[in-house]
Design a protein around this motif. Structure first.
Motif, short mmCIF file in Angstrom:
data_model
loop_
_atom_site.label_atom_id
_atom_site.label_comp_id
_atom_site.label_asym_id
_atom_site.label_seq_id
_atom_site.Cartn_x
_atom_site.Cartn_y
_atom_site.Cartn_z
N TYR A 1 11.03 55.35 -28.17
CA TYR A 1 11.13 55.15 -29.62
C TYR A 1 10.56 56.38 -30.32
CZ TYR A 1 12.31 50.32 -28.65
OH TYR A 1 12.94 49.19 -28.20
N PRO A 2 11.42 57.24 -30.88
CA PRO A 2 10.93 58.46 -31.51
C PRO A 2 10.03 58.14 -32.71
CG PRO A 2 13.32 58.53 -31.19
CD PRO A 2 12.89 57.13 -30.95
N HIS B 1 8.93 52.00 -24.29
CA HIS B 1 8.52 50.59 -24.36
C HIS B 1 9.69 49.67 -24.06
CE1 HIS B 1 5.84 52.86 -27.10
NE2 HIS B 1 4.90 52.02 -26.69
N ALA B 2 9.36 48.46 -23.67
CA ALA B 2 10.40 47.47 -23.36
C ALA B 2 11.17 47.09 -24.63
CB ALA B 2 9.79 46.23 -22.72
N PHE B 3 12.43 46.74 -24.45
CA PHE B 3 13.30 46.26 -25.53
C PHE B 3 12.72 45.01 -26.20
CE2 PHE B 3 17.79 47.76 -23.96
CZ PHE B 3 17.45 49.05 -24.27
N PRO C 1 7.21 42.26 -22.41
CA PRO C 1 6.59 43.59 -22.30
C PRO C 1 6.47 44.01 -20.83
CG PRO C 1 5.30 42.14 -23.74
CD PRO C 1 6.33 41.28 -23.08
N ASP D 1 -3.44 46.07 -13.95
CA ASP D 1 -2.93 47.16 -14.79
C ASP D 1 -3.69 48.45 -14.50
OD1 ASP D 1 -1.31 45.29 -15.94
OD2 ASP D 1 -2.29 45.29 -17.90
N LYS E 1 -4.65 52.83 -19.39
CA LYS E 1 -3.66 53.52 -20.23
C LYS E 1 -4.21 54.91 -20.58
CE LYS E 1 -1.47 49.46 -22.25
NZ LYS E 1 -1.37 48.59 -23.43
N ALA F 1 -1.97 55.65 -23.91
CA ALA F 1 -2.72 54.79 -24.82
C ALA F 1 -1.78 54.12 -25.83
CB ALA F 1 -3.79 55.58 -25.55
N ASP F 2 -0.67 54.77 -26.15
CA ASP F 2 0.27 54.18 -27.12
C ASP F 2 1.20 53.16 -26.47
OD1 ASP F 2 2.11 55.67 -25.70
OD2 ASP F 2 2.66 56.99 -27.36
N GLY F 3 0.97 52.84 -25.20
CA GLY F 3 1.77 51.82 -24.53
C GLY F 3 3.05 52.34 -23.92
N ASN G 1 -7.49 50.65 -27.88
CA ASN G 1 -6.83 50.22 -26.65
C ASN G 1 -6.57 48.72 -26.59
OD1 ASN G 1 -6.94 52.87 -25.69
ND2 ASN G 1 -9.07 52.53 -25.07
N ARG H 1 5.27 44.08 -30.92
CA ARG H 1 5.99 45.31 -30.58
C ARG H 1 5.85 46.34 -31.70
NH1 ARG H 1 11.29 45.77 -30.13
NH2 ARG H 1 11.23 47.07 -28.30
N GLN I 1 2.63 47.95 -31.48
CA GLN I 1 2.53 48.80 -30.30
C GLN I 1 3.32 50.09 -30.49
OE1 GLN I 1 1.08 48.12 -26.69
NE2 GLN I 1 1.14 50.21 -27.45
N TYR J 1 5.06 51.29 -33.43
CA TYR J 1 4.89 52.02 -34.70
C TYR J 1 3.59 51.57 -35.38
CZ TYR J 1 9.71 53.44 -33.95
OH TYR J 1 10.85 53.97 -33.41
#
Lengths: 577, 577
Positions: free
Chosen positions: A356-357, A378-380, A385, A406, A409, A454-456, B21, B47, B50, B52
């Motif tokens: 996702y830009p 990221h997942a749709f 997730p 996990d 991150k 860190a941003d997932g 985090n 989402r 996460q 945006y």
């Protein structure tokens, strides 16, 4: 001739023409509460036929006998297909195979099999006869549809075979099949078919084109297909004005569910039998194409074609299979092709994540922007997730088996991408052991190694088997390829591990040069290798700098366009250097 | 001040700031197979936070204490809301009421109640205290959130009340509630909450604002909300670049599921406490609004406002509640407002059908195009197909009770619109008899009378009780209104039945004139009536031409902007003419 003119000139068979006042709904299964109806991706096509009956649904222009179908006519043909299956004795849950390039027949089959509640097995046309035999045998397909060009692949088949000559005209065995289906329906229409009351019933059986071992049969569900198709349509921003160009083979993971993204969004689809860049550019420039899917290797062919020029309207290129390089991204953007970078596997219905830009990237350098754009993201929305977990083999002693931990991150620790939920397969067909193994700990294990930021966002480092252990360090072949591809002479590059007496393993690069560069370096491959290593040294740690460079005329690829690293590893082991 | 500047200047309470985090996923319920995760509309917000995190999610600008929240901060507040509910003793399935205009609190509640698995009861702020008492009592709400302006509506409530002063600042009781929620969570975060394993669990309890009788409590589900929200986002073509202006009250059928369409598409939402056309135009012109929803009566106010001017970017107006007239459609288009005509009821999550414009309409006259655009069209992609059936009361003798017989698709035969499937309510809360009645024959009965065209499109003729039986003929008050509204002096018109000694009933029209026209016809209402009747006679059959015309200063409306025909019928009966 424009598609509009071609559509009015084309005469579908009489049995393709729907009767007046056709009821375009599937009967509701009995016994369900009022507030539930089963998610069924065939409903999208029926809506298209109801709401935009005269809109061009399928254009199949580049063949000796071109064909063009409106939504209304296509839906009738799909209904005929379903009745044809039933008449042939296909029962709900039976498997039906189709072996064809992108063409109306395989597009029909994607929809029509659902009408008969059959499970569609799409077979890769690029497989050997032995591989095809295995898939037909393993799937237990009771009926085979094959395109005339691939009829040899099913010679000696033990079940009925329908050979399609791809003419759309009477006399074609496939058309006879459809017409017989129509007659057998005795005009009961959609009301004579059954909608599966269980939205989790299997929908497609898609065999993996694994680079090692036997292909595995991935079962998808109606619910998963429905939700994945919507996510794809949304992520690609498809709508009624869209024209989708089939470059990606539909037999590849059921066309990433785009057969139903197209009907969900009432788009027009153009079917291309082969990846022919001249035809691709013809349609990009003259057929109002707005979307297509393809691996980076396909995109490289597109941007480097002599007909490539900046498009007046933006085209969205959905890219998966490997991360696009910085160079490729910028080449695409120059042509007004907007990249949508997605990631997935056959087991996740094709794409289930997206990069996702972010607006903030605009102020970054092109290189930094490309690095961020190359992440798998990221997942749709309709997926659960994703997670990145410590590989099960690496868990601390004493950890309960199947525990998923996990990774931090931190953008550094490498773990495995795992997925679950509505866009994860039902399981491997007739292979409970492989299913249990893949689903250990309640998640599907992708086999793809990635870091988690860190941003997932996830960034794949490598398939677990593609990591190069160089001097005790983990070198990502993908990261090395990203850097090498920024060398101006490099068209495409693949990096694998090669044994090294001192360091254990060291990277070896196989390089395809641009046409002009190939001339420039002809007879001077050692000089080129030195130049490329110099280029790499400024960008990569020492242990990741390729020790060997081989200039090649082509890179070995799987039938779906993935570079065959197994084969390169063998060549690396045998190479005299 | 731009929203961007306002966002950086605004300081949310410390408890609104997420920890570093934060894990933005809801725990997966145990025991589900790997290929299923329950559809849950709260996941869209997570989402957004996460992917945006820094994007403006909510702007609440036009109040003494404006507030602005990014996706990351908003998600934290929603989490605080959920923990606040749990701390207050709310258990899964408990009802929680909110009485508020469009504002951050009600936006939080829409999401936060799901986090605590509570059922959110949104209460119309325009109801009387007695009506509010009834809803609070009937819903069994255990906790009430009320906006300060409406605190009187819950005076004497027997359950705890939290009064929100709509400041977003420390000291506001609502902010104290959120902050206490955060503290009570002890930073367990989303992982301390539970996702409902049953996607068919109730989500919202939306009371109808019926024009007659007690309001009924419509229960929606998580699955329905998820699928309706996606359909709305898709039909309105919302995406990350969209800004949604809240004109429609969120308390109206849970804002037609737009609270989740907005998060699904990562849009920004602007909350307007009241329908103030000056503010609406301020945001249309200066806040990059791209979408809003409203009934035609709201749209009429917008197009006639002195600040109305052609917009440089297209804005999509989602119109429901009644069919837009030809005049309104053309006025909207002149301003670059693109109408998306949808139809639905509280029982169908708000919109579940849409008028799908056809390319061929471009060549038609404006009047014909408007007639086609006024049809309610076809069901959404994620709905089951609708049907139009013979009213149950009109079935031929001997027909089995509850039999649903489709009316012919002739565009003439009047039947009732019925719906079922994922965008149909779970049922009426604590009213099995009404639920059974509404669901007779396995479909929800809308009470809306419509004709069905050969193209599958429906066109509402009237609510069953609004049909005028004039000389034995069925006259549609809606069709009469459509024709009368094409008179150049008419701003808004409503037609009801009035007793007639000879014909049984005859239509009576209540007319609101344009400001300029009101001056023109001042003191000459009889002449205007004659003029309007002349206008009607060329366009309507004799039995449908209004017998009486009353020029009025305003039309009585329900709290949700629907014209109160019951009240007009009473006035018609009493009028001296």
């Amino acid at each position: 001739m424009s598609f509009r003119a071609a559509l009015s000139a084309f005469r579908p068979t009489p049995e393709s023409i729907p009767p007046p006042n056709v009821n375009l709904t599937l009967p509701v299964p009995a016994g369900l509460p009022v507030h539930i109806h089963p998610l069924n991706p065939l409903e999208f096509l029926l809506r298209g036929a109801q709401i935009y009956p005269d809109k061009l649904a399928i254009a199949h222009p580049d063949v000796p006998y071109p064909s063009f179908y409106t939504y209304a006519v296509w839906a009738q043909r799909v209904q005929n297909f379903a009745y044809g299956l039933i008449q042939a004795g296909i029962r709900p849950g039976d498997r039906v195979a189709v072996i064809a390039p992108n063409s109306p027949m395989i597009a029909d089959a994607m929809q029509g099999a659902i009408g008969a509640r059959a499970i569609l097995t799409t077979v890769n046309t690029r497989l050997t006869k032995a591989e095809v035999d295995y898939i037909l045998e393993h799937s237990g397909s009771k009926l085979i549809f094959v395109d005339h060009e691939y009829a040899d692949l099913v010679k000696g088949a033990k079940v009925p075979v329908i050979v399609c000559s791809d003419t759309g005209r009477a006399g074609d065995a496939y058309e006879e099949f459809l017409s017989a289906g129509r007659r057998s329906s005795r005009e009961r229409g959609w009301q004579g078919l059954e909608m599966d009351a269980d939205e989790n019933a299997p929908s497609c059986l898609n065999y993996t084109s694994g680079t090692t071992g036997r292909p595995k049969g991935v079962l998808t569900t109606l619910r998963g297909t429905y939700l994945a198709a919507i996510a794809n349509a949304f992520e690609a921003q498809m709508n009624k004005e869209s024209t989708y160009l089939w470059i990606l083979p539909m037999f590849h993971a059921a066309g990433w569910t785009y057969p139903w993204s197209v009907t969900f969004s009432f788009s027009t689809q153009i079917t291309l039998r082969t990846v022919d860049n001249t035809l691709i550019w013809k349609h990009m420039l003259h057929s109002a194409v707005t979307h297509y899917c393809g691996a980076p290797t396909v995109q490289i062919g597109i941007v480097n074609h002599p007909h490539a020029k900046q498009l007046t309207r933006p085209v969205r290129a959905i890219i998966a299979g490997a991360a696009p390089t910085a160079h490729l991204l910028s080449e695409l953007e120059k042509l007004n092709i907007l990249p949508v970078h997605v990631y997935g596997l056959t087991e996740t219905y094709g794409p289930f994540t997206r990069n996702y830009p972010q607006d903030a990237w605009q102020s970054l350098s092109a290189a930094e922007r490309a690095r961020l754009s190359a992440r798998q993201g990221h997942a749709f929305a309709t997926s659960a997730p994703l997670r990145v977990v410590h590989p099960l083999a690496d868990l601390p002693p004493g950890t309960a088996p199947g525990t998923l931990l996990d990774v931090p991150k931190d953008g550094k620790t490498v773990g495995e991408i795992v997925a679950r939920g509505n866009i994860t397969m039902l399981g491997y067909f007739k292979d409970q052991a492989a299913t249990d193994h893949a689903f250990e700990g309640g998640y599907f294990h992708s086999g793809d190694l990635a870091v988690w930021s860190a941003d997932g966002s996830v960034a794949i480092q490598d398939r677990s088997k593609d990591i190069i252990i160089s001097g005790g360090e983990n070198a990502s072949s993908l990261a090395i390829e990203q850097e090498l591809s920024s060398h101006p002479d490099v068209l495409e590059v693949s990096v694998v591990a090669r044994e090294h007496p001192k360091w254990g393993e060291r990277p070896m690069a196989f390089v395809l040069l641009h046409a002009a560069s190939a001339k420039k370096w002809a007879g001077k491959h050692a000089e080129f290798a030195a130049d490329l290593k110099r280029h790499a040294r400024g960008r990569l740690p020492g242990f990741a700098t390729p020790e060997w460079v081989a200039v090649v005329k082509e890179l070995p690829k799987t039938s779906t366009g993935k570079i065959l690293k197994t084969s390169l590893r063998k060549r690396a082991a045998l190479a005299k250097l």
